[in-house]
Motif scaffolding. Structure first.
Motif, PDB file in Angstrom:
ATOM      1  N   SER A   1      12.992  40.118  22.009  1.00  0.00           N
ATOM      2  CA  SER A   1      12.098  39.253  21.247  1.00  0.00           C
ATOM      3  C   SER A   1      12.844  38.641  20.066  1.00  0.00           C
ATOM      4  O   SER A   1      13.922  39.077  19.682  1.00  0.00           O
ATOM      5  CB  SER A   1      10.918  40.062  20.732  1.00  0.00           C
ATOM      6  OG  SER A   1      11.359  40.959  19.736  1.00  0.00           O
ATOM      7  N   VAL A   2      12.218  37.615  19.492  1.00  0.00           N
ATOM      8  CA  VAL A   2      12.776  36.965  18.306  1.00  0.00           C
ATOM      9  C   VAL A   2      12.974  37.995  17.198  1.00  0.00           C
ATOM     10  O   VAL A   2      14.025  38.053  16.550  1.00  0.00           O
ATOM     11  CB  VAL A   2      11.834  35.837  17.838  1.00  0.00           C
ATOM     12  CG1 VAL A   2      12.263  35.313  16.474  1.00  0.00           C
ATOM     13  CG2 VAL A   2      11.824  34.717  18.864  1.00  0.00           C
ATOM     14  N   ALA A   3      11.954  38.855  16.984  1.00  0.00           N
ATOM     15  CA  ALA A   3      12.031  39.844  15.910  1.00  0.00           C
ATOM     16  C   ALA A   3      13.206  40.795  16.116  1.00  0.00           C
ATOM     17  O   ALA A   3      13.970  41.063  15.188  1.00  0.00           O
ATOM     18  CB  ALA A   3      10.726  40.637  15.848  1.00  0.00           C
ATOM     19  N   GLU A   4      13.369  41.264  17.358  1.00  0.00           N
ATOM     20  CA  GLU A   4      14.476  42.194  17.623  1.00  0.00           C
ATOM     21  C   GLU A   4      15.823  41.524  17.384  1.00  0.00           C
ATOM     22  O   GLU A   4      16.764  42.146  16.884  1.00  0.00           O
ATOM     23  CB  GLU A   4      14.403  42.694  19.074  1.00  0.00           C
ATOM     24  CG  GLU A   4      13.321  43.726  19.290  1.00  0.00           C
ATOM     25  CD  GLU A   4      13.084  43.954  20.762  1.00  0.00           C
ATOM     26  OE1 GLU A   4      13.588  44.952  21.294  1.00  0.00           O
ATOM     27  OE2 GLU A   4      12.402  43.114  21.397  1.00  0.00           O
TER      28      GLU A   4
ATOM     29  N   TRP B   1       7.889  49.398  14.977  1.00  0.00           N
ATOM     30  CA  TRP B   1       7.620  48.046  15.478  1.00  0.00           C
ATOM     31  C   TRP B   1       6.744  47.269  14.507  1.00  0.00           C
ATOM     32  O   TRP B   1       6.870  46.058  14.390  1.00  0.00           O
ATOM     33  CB  TRP B   1       6.973  48.118  16.859  1.00  0.00           C
ATOM     34  CG  TRP B   1       7.911  48.698  17.879  1.00  0.00           C
ATOM     35  CD1 TRP B   1       7.868  49.948  18.394  1.00  0.00           C
ATOM     36  CD2 TRP B   1       9.051  48.063  18.455  1.00  0.00           C
ATOM     37  NE1 TRP B   1       8.909  50.142  19.254  1.00  0.00           N
ATOM     38  CE2 TRP B   1       9.657  48.999  19.323  1.00  0.00           C
ATOM     39  CE3 TRP B   1       9.616  46.798  18.322  1.00  0.00           C
ATOM     40  CZ2 TRP B   1      10.797  48.698  20.051  1.00  0.00           C
ATOM     41  CZ3 TRP B   1      10.751  46.509  19.058  1.00  0.00           C
ATOM     42  CH2 TRP B   1      11.331  47.452  19.905  1.00  0.00           C
ATOM     43  N   ARG B   2       5.880  48.005  13.793  1.00  0.00           N
ATOM     44  CA  ARG B   2       4.972  47.328  12.866  1.00  0.00           C
ATOM     45  C   ARG B   2       5.767  46.689  11.722  1.00  0.00           C
ATOM     46  O   ARG B   2       5.597  45.524  11.397  1.00  0.00           O
ATOM     47  CB  ARG B   2       3.961  48.345  12.323  1.00  0.00           C
ATOM     48  CG  ARG B   2       2.656  47.756  11.864  1.00  0.00           C
ATOM     49  CD  ARG B   2       1.620  48.871  11.648  1.00  0.00           C
ATOM     50  NE  ARG B   2       2.236  50.050  11.018  1.00  0.00           N
ATOM     51  CZ  ARG B   2       2.431  50.146   9.696  1.00  0.00           C
ATOM     52  NH1 ARG B   2       2.047  49.198   8.897  1.00  0.00           N
ATOM     53  NH2 ARG B   2       3.000  51.225   9.188  1.00  0.00           N
ATOM     54  N   ARG B   3       6.678  47.511  11.165  1.00  0.00           N
ATOM     55  CA  ARG B   3       7.471  46.973  10.059  1.00  0.00           C
ATOM     56  C   ARG B   3       8.378  45.840  10.526  1.00  0.00           C
ATOM     57  O   ARG B   3       8.580  44.860   9.808  1.00  0.00           O
ATOM     58  CB  ARG B   3       8.321  48.104   9.451  1.00  0.00           C
ATOM     59  CG  ARG B   3       7.610  48.800   8.312  1.00  0.00           C
ATOM     60  CD  ARG B   3       8.287  50.102   7.962  1.00  0.00           C
ATOM     61  NE  ARG B   3       9.661  49.925   7.497  1.00  0.00           N
ATOM     62  CZ  ARG B   3      10.547  50.930   7.460  1.00  0.00           C
ATOM     63  NH1 ARG B   3      10.217  52.134   7.889  1.00  0.00           N
ATOM     64  NH2 ARG B   3      11.758  50.714   7.012  1.00  0.00           N
ATOM     65  N   LEU B   4       8.905  45.981  11.768  1.00  0.00           N
ATOM     66  CA  LEU B   4       9.777  44.940  12.300  1.00  0.00           C
ATOM     67  C   LEU B   4       9.021  43.622  12.418  1.00  0.00           C
ATOM     68  O   LEU B   4       9.501  42.568  12.007  1.00  0.00           O
ATOM     69  CB  LEU B   4      10.315  45.363  13.679  1.00  0.00           C
ATOM     70  CG  LEU B   4      11.121  44.294  14.427  1.00  0.00           C
ATOM     71  CD1 LEU B   4      12.386  43.943  13.662  1.00  0.00           C
ATOM     72  CD2 LEU B   4      11.483  44.744  15.836  1.00  0.00           C
ATOM     73  N   ARG B   5       7.801  43.714  12.980  1.00  0.00           N
ATOM     74  CA  ARG B   5       7.022  42.501  13.179  1.00  0.00           C
ATOM     75  C   ARG B   5       6.730  41.815  11.840  1.00  0.00           C
ATOM     76  O   ARG B   5       6.851  40.603  11.705  1.00  0.00           O
ATOM     77  CB  ARG B   5       5.717  42.835  13.917  1.00  0.00           C
ATOM     78  CG  ARG B   5       5.539  42.030  15.180  1.00  0.00           C
ATOM     79  CD  ARG B   5       4.229  42.252  15.892  1.00  0.00           C
ATOM     80  NE  ARG B   5       3.587  43.522  15.663  1.00  0.00           N
ATOM     81  CZ  ARG B   5       3.757  44.614  16.420  1.00  0.00           C
ATOM     82  NH1 ARG B   5       4.566  44.586  17.454  1.00  0.00           N
ATOM     83  NH2 ARG B   5       3.121  45.730  16.130  1.00  0.00           N
ATOM     84  N   ARG B   6       6.377  42.658  10.848  1.00  0.00           N
ATOM     85  CA  ARG B   6       6.022  42.073   9.558  1.00  0.00           C
ATOM     86  C   ARG B   6       7.250  41.408   8.915  1.00  0.00           C
ATOM     87  O   ARG B   6       7.171  40.289   8.428  1.00  0.00           O
ATOM     88  CB  ARG B   6       5.451  43.153   8.633  1.00  0.00           C
ATOM     89  CG  ARG B   6       4.539  42.568   7.566  1.00  0.00           C
ATOM     90  CD  ARG B   6       3.707  43.654   6.958  1.00  0.00           C
ATOM     91  NE  ARG B   6       4.462  44.872   7.247  1.00  0.00           N
ATOM     92  CZ  ARG B   6       4.276  46.058   6.662  1.00  0.00           C
ATOM     93  NH1 ARG B   6       3.380  46.212   5.817  1.00  0.00           N
ATOM     94  NH2 ARG B   6       4.999  47.107   6.968  1.00  0.00           N
TER      95      ARG B   6
END
Lengths: 428, 357
Positions: free
Chosen positions: A28-31, A47-52
């Motif tokens: 994904s873009v975030a990763e 994953w929550r912190r990554l997304r934010r």
């Protein structure tokens, strides 16, 4: 200071944005944004912190991309922006951009330059590697000119006028290295393209007369390589192509219609690396080596021996695999096997890339020989000095179009470079 | 670089100080040839009944099915693919032969039916790989399961016994009969191998197979029809499975839907031991014959030495890894030498042996 690898460079605050994308397409873009430093504890990923965090970054750079999107699904321009955003999220002290705008639209390039401006104001040192003049004058304080693997000058911008900078980029006298033209071009057009278009190439008209060598200049991404692929049927293309007076279907290999193509990447597209030199040569000679589908072994052996001698292919034996030869000798195979057919037209894309000076000179001589015989030669190259030294005419491409044409005494490296970097011929 | 390597790969302009005799074919598979010779000599000296004509006939018979499959697989692997379904296709086409015999069909029709069944399955593989462009691993793995089921379904899982049928006599003679002292199937094997080697070495199609396996884009740009070539190699593998089905029915005097699970491993191991490479563009029928012979003789010697057949697959596996691994070590050494020679001189012929001597 010694920098052992990319991670060491990053930890010292050096970030690179390159022309080649270095993203993991299936993630994904975030990763991708936080690759190598995903937030989390004790080896787990939050994953929550990554997304934010990713959403924050994307917001800050005004990128219209959901953080969960798969990178490979994005258009190339957005991918390039992800790459840029990733480099910026580490808050680098030194930021290096290597032709980073080459796949960006004008608007996105403008936004990137604005971001760089912002960075610079915040105290980041920026090194921008580019061919595009307007970017240098838009963003740089100093321009260092790199030639033949050395920095030959470092001049203040904008105090140095553009023509002076171009001269520094070229700066060399031509000798007899390229050979001299000895014949008059035939008036007959041997290679005629009308409205040939492909992905990355706007409809292009082109005429090469028999006996003429026409050069194509342009930056990477200007469409000059695509033009070669389109004419040779290596990619899907539209338009009309006539070779030696006969219509040639586009989108299919053109060898049998009399157009020989030397692709720019000989290992990926031209050579059978693990097959013998002899088979590599004979690959283009199918119509003569085989009769009723059967191989004429004696005929093939004689022709191979003759070609090895004629094109000076240095190999201990024609049975050695092509991979065993030096780059220059490999290229003599891919060029020699086509020139041996005496075709009416040739398209050569970067035929001298990565080969030694002696082989280069031999290839120029072969080009001249074919032209003197009456072949139309289209010579696509990134090396201006060889284009200007060898060609009867030079066309310059910029963003998928031919934007300038030079011939006779008008072919100078200054003039061609100017058109390559600005997209227009210099005002007389 | 004049002296290429210890294994004696192609060598040397005349001026070389040290000169090796060129051994063009032995060079590639020298190790396997040497190991094979040592094996035969040792087995002849120590095993009763090994060096007899009867045993030769026995080895040939026992490996005819594997040979046909290995020859077909060689085409596919040289073209850069692999066919995991050959053994299942053999069972399926064998069942077709059995059904046709059982239904009272004449010999010729039963034989043609078996060949056609194999060919048809191979063409299906080929179309899916070349035109639909599904990965060859996916397609042939799928076909392996499908053909195995077909073999079971057509006769409800039972073996079709054809021994008593008059039409079967000719096929039985083909698979087990002799011409003087020579097994007919040996003559057939020799013919099969010669035809296959001729096609690979002396036809336009053969060259196309190598080119497609070595570099499909270069092949395409030079006017080779990559898709048709790819389709053809899978069709050949299917046809080879049809042939193997016939030989199998002829030998067993019946068509069995059961598949020997070790046969596929053995076939692929033989092809690889013979010097054909999974990376494509490299290999030969001669090498494949050598691989089949080697594994066949090892197995035969183990049987004669009364070693449990449970060891057979392990031995095959070890031999495969050894043969391919040692080959790799050698090519890497060659590559390093060439690179070193290039760094010193201007090309592979650029320097004399003096730099090394």
């Amino acid at each position: 200071m010694e920098i052992a690898n990319a991670k060491a460079a990053l930890s010292r605050g050096i970030a690179l944005i390159s022309q080649e994308l270095t993203l993991a397409g299936d993630l994904s873009v975030a990763e991708n944004l936080f690759m190598g430093r995903l937030p989390g504890t004790a080896g787990t990923v939050s994953w929550r912190r990554l997304r934010r965090a990713a959403a924050e970054v994307l917001d800050r750079y005004e990128m219209p991309v959901p953080p969960g999107a798969r990178v490979a699904d994005l258009p190339i321009e957005l991918q390039q922006q992800v790459e840029i955003a990733r480099a910026l999220t580490v808050d680098p002290r030194v930021l290096i951009l290597d032709e980073a705008t080459s796949s960006l639209s004008e608007a996105a390039a403008e936004r990137l330059l604005a971001l760089i401006e912002e960075r610079r104001a915040a105290g980041t040192a920026v090194v921008m590697i580019t061919h595009r003049m307007n970017e240098i004058y838009r963003a740089a304080d100093t321009a260092a000119v790199l030639r033949d693997g050395r920095i030959v000058a470092s001049v203040p911008i904008p105090a140095t006028p553009e023509p002076d900078l171009v001269r520094l980029m070229v700066g060399r006298e031509l000798g007899d290295y390229y050979g001299r033209r000895t014949h008059a071009a035939d008036p007959a057009v041997a290679l005629h393209a009308e409205g040939v278009a492909a992905a990355g190439l706007l409809p292009t008209d082109l005429q090469v007369r028999a006996g003429e060598i026409v050069g194509i200049a342009g930056l990477s991404g200007s469409g000059k390589e695509v033009l070669g692929h389109a004419l040779a049927g290596a990619v899907a293309a539209g338009g009309r192509l006539v070779v030696g007076g006969r219509e040639v279907p586009l989108g299919r290999p053109t060898l049998r219609h009399g157009l020989g193509f030397v692709p720019e990447d000989r290992k990926a597209k031209a050579l059978l690396l693990n097959r013998p030199v002899a088979e590599n040569l004979a690959l283009s000679w199918a119509s003569e080596v085989f009769r009723l589908g059967l191989r004429r072994a004696g005929h093939e052996r004689r022709r191979v021996a003759e070609a090895v001698r004629r094109y000076d292919i240095r190999t201990a034996s024609p049975q050695l695999p092509a991979a065993a030869l030096s780059g220059g000798n490999q290229q003599k195979i891919t060029i020699g096997r086509l020139f041996d057919l005496d075709l009416p037209a040739y398209v050569l894309s970067e035929p001298t890339r990565g080969i030694d000076v002696g082989s280069k000179s031999a290839i120029y001589a072969l080009l001249r020989e074919q032209a003197a015989r009456g072949a139309a030669v289209l010579f696509i190259s990134s090396e201006l000095n060889e284009l200007c030294g060898v060609c009867d005419r030079v066309l310059t491409m910029y963003r998928g179009r031919v934007v300038a044409e030079f011939d006779g005494d008008g072919i100078t490296e200054e003039a061609v470079t100017h058109a390559m970097v600005t997209g227009a011929p210099a005002a007389a | 670089m004049t002296v290429l390597d210890q294994a004696g790969a192609p060598v040397a302009p005349a001026a070389a100080p040290r000169r090796r005799v060129p051994l063009p074919h032995l060079g590639e598979r020298g190790g396997v040839v040497a190991a094979f010779v040592v094996l035969v000599v040792l087995a002849s000296l120590t095993l009763d009944g090994f060096a007899t004509w009867a045993n030769v006939v026995n080895v040939v018979g026992a490996n005819s099915v594997a040979l046909a499959l290995a020859v077909g697989s060689t085409f596919v692997i040289i073209a850069g693919g692999i066919d995991l379904s050959v053994v299942s296709m053999t069972a399926a086409s064998g069942m077709v032969v059995g059904l046709l015999f059982a239904a009272g069909a004449p010999t010729a029709l039963s034989v043609l039916g078996g060949l056609a069944a194999g060919l048809l399955l191979g063409v299906v593989n080929g179309v899916l790989v070349s035109w639909v462009r599904i990965s060859f691993l996916v397609v042939t793995l799928g076909m392996a399961s499908i053909a195995a089921s077909i073999a079971l379904l057509v006769a409800d899982g039972s073996t079709i016994n054809v021994f008593d049928l008059p039409a079967f006599g000719a096929l039985n003679t083909f698979a087990t009969g002799t011409l003087g002292p020579v097994p007919i199937v040996l003559l057939f094997d020799v013919a099969l191998v010669l035809v296959a080697a001729g096609v690979l070495g002396y036809t336009r199609f053969g060259r196309a197979v190598f080119a497609v396996g070595s570099n499909p884009e270069a092949a395409r740009l030079n006017g080779i029809d990559v898709r048709t070539t790819t389709l053809a190699v899978y069709a050949i593998a299917g046809l080879a499975a049809g042939v193997a089905g016939l030989v199998s029915v002829g030998r067993l005097t019946g068509a069995s839907p059961q598949i020997d699970p070790s046969l596929l491993n053995g076939v692929l191991a033989a092809v690889l031991i013979g010097g054909t490479s999974f990376s494509g563009g490299k290999g030969s029928i001669g090498g494949t014959v050598l691989g089949v012979l080697f594994l066949g003789v090892v197995q035969n010697a183990m049987t004669l030495a009364d070693i449990s057949s449970f060891w057979r697959q392990a031995v095959n596996g070890v031999l495969l890894i050894l043969a391919v691994g040692l080959g790799l070590v050698r090519t890497r050494a060659q590559r390093r030498e060439r690179a070193a020679a290039r760094a010193v001189g201007s090309g592979p012929t650029g320097t004399s042996g003096a730099s090394r001597a």
